[in-house]
Design a protein around this motif. Structure first.
Motif, mmCIF file in Angstrom:
data_model
loop_
_atom_site.group_PDB
_atom_site.id
_atom_site.type_symbol
_atom_site.label_atom_id
_atom_site.label_comp_id
_atom_site.label_asym_id
_atom_site.label_seq_id
_atom_site.Cartn_x
_atom_site.Cartn_y
_atom_site.Cartn_z
ATOM 1 N N ALA A 174 0.827 -1.203 0.000
ATOM 2 C CA ALA A 174 0.000 0.000 0.000
ATOM 3 C C ALA A 174 0.866 1.260 0.000
ATOM 4 C CB ALA A 174 -0.930 -0.003 1.207
ATOM 5 N N GLN A 175 1.959 1.232 0.751
ATOM 6 C CA GLN A 175 2.870 2.371 0.790
ATOM 7 C C GLN A 175 3.545 2.562 -0.563
ATOM 8 O OE1 GLN A 175 5.994 1.973 3.661
ATOM 9 N NE2 GLN A 175 6.928 3.946 3.158
ATOM 10 N N HIS A 176 3.965 1.457 -1.165
ATOM 11 C CA HIS A 176 4.581 1.498 -2.491
ATOM 12 C C HIS A 176 3.620 2.133 -3.492
ATOM 13 C CE1 HIS A 176 7.384 -0.882 -5.385
ATOM 14 N NE2 HIS A 176 6.994 0.238 -5.930
ATOM 15 N N GLN A 177 2.369 1.706 -3.444
ATOM 16 C CA GLN A 177 1.352 2.244 -4.355
ATOM 17 C C GLN A 177 1.166 3.739 -4.135
ATOM 18 O OE1 GLN A 177 -0.349 0.466 -6.712
ATOM 19 N NE2 GLN A 177 -1.456 2.287 -7.404
ATOM 20 N N LYS A 178 1.151 4.170 -2.880
ATOM 21 C CA LYS A 178 0.965 5.598 -2.580
ATOM 22 C C LYS A 178 2.106 6.436 -3.143
ATOM 23 C CE LYS A 178 -1.834 5.136 1.616
ATOM 24 N NZ LYS A 178 -1.858 5.309 3.103
ATOM 25 N N ILE A 179 3.323 5.925 -3.048
ATOM 26 C CA ILE A 179 4.480 6.663 -3.580
ATOM 27 C C ILE A 179 4.353 6.813 -5.087
ATOM 28 C CG2 ILE A 179 6.981 6.604 -3.922
ATOM 29 C CD1 ILE A 179 7.153 5.108 -1.217
ATOM 30 N N VAL A 180 3.952 5.741 -5.767
ATOM 31 C CA VAL A 180 3.779 5.790 -7.214
ATOM 32 C C VAL A 180 2.688 6.793 -7.584
ATOM 33 C CG1 VAL A 180 3.016 4.462 -9.231
ATOM 34 C CG2 VAL A 180 4.634 3.463 -7.607
ATOM 35 N N GLU A 181 1.577 6.779 -6.864
ATOM 36 C CA GLU A 181 0.483 7.714 -7.152
ATOM 37 C C GLU A 181 0.906 9.152 -6.895
ATOM 38 O OE1 GLU A 181 -2.918 6.413 -4.976
ATOM 39 O OE2 GLU A 181 -3.131 4.544 -6.115
ATOM 40 N N ARG A 182 1.646 9.396 -5.828
ATOM 41 C CA ARG A 182 2.144 10.746 -5.540
ATOM 42 C C ARG A 182 3.086 11.217 -6.629
ATOM 43 N NH1 ARG A 182 5.055 9.990 -0.250
ATOM 44 N NH2 ARG A 182 5.944 12.012 -0.822
ATOM 45 N N PHE A 183 3.908 10.308 -7.132
ATOM 46 C CA PHE A 183 4.855 10.647 -8.180
ATOM 47 C C PHE A 183 4.129 11.116 -9.435
ATOM 48 C CE2 PHE A 183 6.985 8.920 -12.009
ATOM 49 C CZ PHE A 183 8.062 9.787 -12.060
ATOM 50 N N PHE A 184 3.094 10.387 -9.846
ATOM 51 C CA PHE A 184 2.380 10.778 -11.053
ATOM 52 C C PHE A 184 1.554 12.030 -10.839
ATOM 53 C CE2 PHE A 184 3.483 6.477 -12.258
ATOM 54 C CZ PHE A 184 3.858 6.670 -13.584
ATOM 55 N N PHE A 188 2.035 15.379 -13.211
ATOM 56 C CA PHE A 188 0.956 15.966 -13.997
ATOM 57 C C PHE A 188 0.556 17.348 -13.485
ATOM 58 C CE2 PHE A 188 0.571 11.642 -15.509
ATOM 59 C CZ PHE A 188 0.185 11.807 -16.826
ATOM 60 N N GLU A 189 0.757 17.601 -12.206
ATOM 61 C CA GLU A 189 0.386 18.906 -11.626
ATOM 62 C C GLU A 189 1.537 19.908 -11.663
ATOM 63 O OE1 GLU A 189 -0.909 17.915 -7.710
ATOM 64 O OE2 GLU A 189 -2.597 16.692 -8.434
ATOM 65 N N GLY A 190 2.707 19.472 -12.116
ATOM 66 C CA GLY A 190 3.854 20.368 -12.132
ATOM 67 C C GLY A 190 4.310 20.757 -10.740
ATOM 68 N N ASP A 191 4.184 19.824 -9.813
ATOM 69 C CA ASP A 191 4.528 20.081 -8.406
ATOM 70 C C ASP A 191 6.036 19.922 -8.225
ATOM 71 O OD1 ASP A 191 4.861 20.136 -5.683
ATOM 72 O OD2 ASP A 191 3.459 18.512 -5.242
ATOM 73 N N VAL A 192 6.756 21.032 -8.339
ATOM 74 C CA VAL A 192 8.214 20.984 -8.269
ATOM 75 C C VAL A 192 8.683 20.459 -6.917
ATOM 76 C CG1 VAL A 192 10.342 22.334 -8.394
ATOM 77 C CG2 VAL A 192 8.418 22.860 -9.918
ATOM 78 N N ALA A 193 8.130 21.001 -5.843
ATOM 79 C CA ALA A 193 8.556 20.595 -4.502
ATOM 80 C C ALA A 193 8.272 19.119 -4.261
ATOM 81 C CB ALA A 193 7.853 21.448 -3.452
ATOM 82 N N LEU A 195 8.055 16.685 -6.531
ATOM 83 C CA LEU A 195 8.991 15.856 -7.303
ATOM 84 C C LEU A 195 10.389 15.896 -6.702
ATOM 85 C CD1 LEU A 195 7.926 16.607 -10.985
ATOM 86 C CD2 LEU A 195 7.797 14.406 -9.806
ATOM 87 N N GLU A 196 10.820 17.066 -6.259
ATOM 88 C CA GLU A 196 12.141 17.163 -5.643
ATOM 89 C C GLU A 196 12.264 16.238 -4.444
ATOM 90 O OE1 GLU A 196 12.543 21.336 -4.871
ATOM 91 O OE2 GLU A 196 13.764 21.647 -6.685
ATOM 92 N N GLN A 197 11.183 16.128 -3.697
ATOM 93 C CA GLN A 197 11.185 15.274 -2.513
ATOM 94 C C GLN A 197 11.156 13.790 -2.887
ATOM 95 O OE1 GLN A 197 7.744 15.744 -0.001
ATOM 96 N NE2 GLN A 197 8.770 14.894 1.788
ATOM 97 N N LEU A 198 10.486 13.453 -3.995
ATOM 98 C CA LEU A 198 10.288 12.057 -4.365
ATOM 99 C C LEU A 198 11.457 11.459 -5.146
ATOM 100 C CD1 LEU A 198 6.529 12.111 -5.410
ATOM 101 C CD2 LEU A 198 7.501 10.742 -3.571
ATOM 102 N N LEU A 199 12.184 12.291 -5.886
ATOM 103 C CA LEU A 199 13.228 11.766 -6.762
ATOM 104 C C LEU A 199 14.523 11.510 -6.008
ATOM 105 C CD1 LEU A 199 12.764 14.044 -9.911
ATOM 106 C CD2 LEU A 199 11.960 11.687 -9.599
ATOM 107 N N ALA A 200 15.110 10.336 -6.232
ATOM 108 C CA ALA A 200 16.420 10.029 -5.668
ATOM 109 C C ALA A 200 17.485 10.857 -6.385
ATOM 110 C CB ALA A 200 16.727 8.545 -5.820
ATOM 111 N N ASP A 201 18.601 11.070 -5.727
ATOM 112 C CA ASP A 201 19.666 11.885 -6.319
ATOM 113 C C ASP A 201 20.182 11.306 -7.625
ATOM 114 O OD1 ASP A 201 19.445 13.618 -4.197
ATOM 115 O OD2 ASP A 201 21.113 12.728 -3.058
ATOM 116 N N ASP A 202 20.264 9.974 -7.703
ATOM 117 C CA ASP A 202 20.821 9.325 -8.891
ATOM 118 C C ASP A 202 19.742 8.697 -9.771
ATOM 119 O OD1 ASP A 202 20.099 7.414 -7.077
ATOM 120 O OD2 ASP A 202 21.919 6.215 -7.257
ATOM 121 N N VAL A 203 18.544 9.261 -9.753
ATOM 122 C CA VAL A 203 17.423 8.727 -10.519
ATOM 123 C C VAL A 203 17.766 8.683 -12.013
ATOM 124 C CG1 VAL A 203 16.346 11.016 -10.700
ATOM 125 C CG2 VAL A 203 14.945 8.963 -10.951
ATOM 126 N N VAL A 204 17.236 7.655 -12.690
ATOM 127 C CA VAL A 204 17.446 7.478 -14.127
ATOM 128 C C VAL A 204 16.097 7.211 -14.790
ATOM 129 C CG1 VAL A 204 18.678 6.212 -15.924
ATOM 130 C CG2 VAL A 204 19.693 6.429 -13.656
#
Length: 296
Positions: A174-184, A188-193, A195-204
């Motif tokens: 359930a937590q995994h699903q919530k992270i994925v939903e927050r990411f999308f 889509f909302e252009g939420d810079v803050a 995305l900055e919080q969700l993305l790992a430093d070395d994301v690819v």
């Protein structure tokens, strides 16, 4: 072919498909290989076959190795990043077999299937038979047509080439699903803050369009580059016209993107330590055909 022999094959068909898919990373090719195996079974002398499961596994493994050998040359000419064909799981008729444990889900993950492109066809066959299906080295050697010592050597070499941080499968679903939903939602909302919080430093980010659909030809790496890329995607006018549904794909939460009723893309984020550290997007129409059929 007798009804008994036909029934024997049908009993093994789901296992053969799930095995072929792990070896090939392609659902459409896996179906073709299973059908070729069926044709060979239909003309075999069944009275001389002691164990149908072993016979079918050996024949199909050899077909997969041959397919992988020709595919290696084709993928050198592939336009942009190559990703596996996505398969919807937990659909009521799970084509990839049980995905109840971390190891089972890892065996069909986009991360591992992509990494397995590093392996030779023989290494890949040995690795899948041993790791995903638990065959002994004696059984693996028989299926691949090599000595048992060689099977051990290929397996050891494959494991060394595939060393990578394991996916965070132990996190609550359930937590995994919530992270994925927050990411999308943030994308889509252009939420810079957000995305900055969700993305790992070395994301690819990888996008597989196969030259048929416009997509990044190279992986996009690093927090800032990926952030700009995602914000650019979210700001496109066509983004407002797509519909996103969430589903399990290859054993992990993913987004299924539609334009009207047409399947447009499947996006599989990889989560580690609560952050998105990889995003794999398939938009090549040929690679979406199998999943589209599952959704029909």
């Amino acid at each position: 072919m007798s009804k008994e022999a036909a029934a024997d094959f049908e009993a093994h068909r789901p296992r053969l498909f799930s095995l072929a898919y792990r070896m090939l990373g392609s659902a459409s090719e896996a179906e073709d290989v299973v059908q070729d195996t069926y044709l060979r079974w239909s003309t075999a002398d069944h009275s001389a076959v002691r164990t149908p499961a072993a016979w079918l596994t050996k024949v199909m493994t050899n077909l997969c190795v041959n397919q992988l050998t020709s595919a290696r040359a084709q993928r050198e000419l592939y336009v942009g990043p190559w990703l596996p064909e996505p398969v919807l799981t937990h659909t009521g008729a799970d084509r990839l077999g049980p995905l109840e444990t971390a190891e089972q889900r890892e065996s069909v993950s986009f991360a591992l299937l992509s990494l397995m492109e590093r392996l030779t066809p023989a290494e890949r066959a040995v690795f899948v038979l041993r790791e995903a299906f638990g065959h002994s080295h004696r059984e693996v050697a028989e299926a691949v047509g090599i000595e048992e010592a060689h099977s051990r050597q290929l397996h050891r070499r494959a494991r060394e080439r595939l060393r990578h941080p394991r996916r965070d499968f132990d996190v609550d679903d359930a937590q995994h699903q919530k992270i994925v939903e927050r990411f999308f939602a943030a994308t889509f909302e252009g939420d810079v803050a957000g995305l900055e919080q969700l993305l790992a430093d070395d994301v690819v980010v990888w996008a597989d369009g196969g030259g048929q659909v416009t997509a990044a030809r190279r992986p996009i790496t690093g927090h800032e580059n990926v952030l700009r890329y995602l914000l650019g995607l979210g700001s496109r006018p066509e983004t407002a016209r797509v519909r996103v549904e969430f589903a399990e794909v290859n054993g992990a939460p993913a987004a299924v993107v539609f334009a009207g009723q047409a399947l447009l893309a499947i996006v599989v984020p990889e989560i580690r330590e609560g952050r998105v550290d990889a995003v794999r997007t398939v938009i090549n129409p040929d690679k979406l055909a199998f999943a589209a059929g599952q959704l029909a």
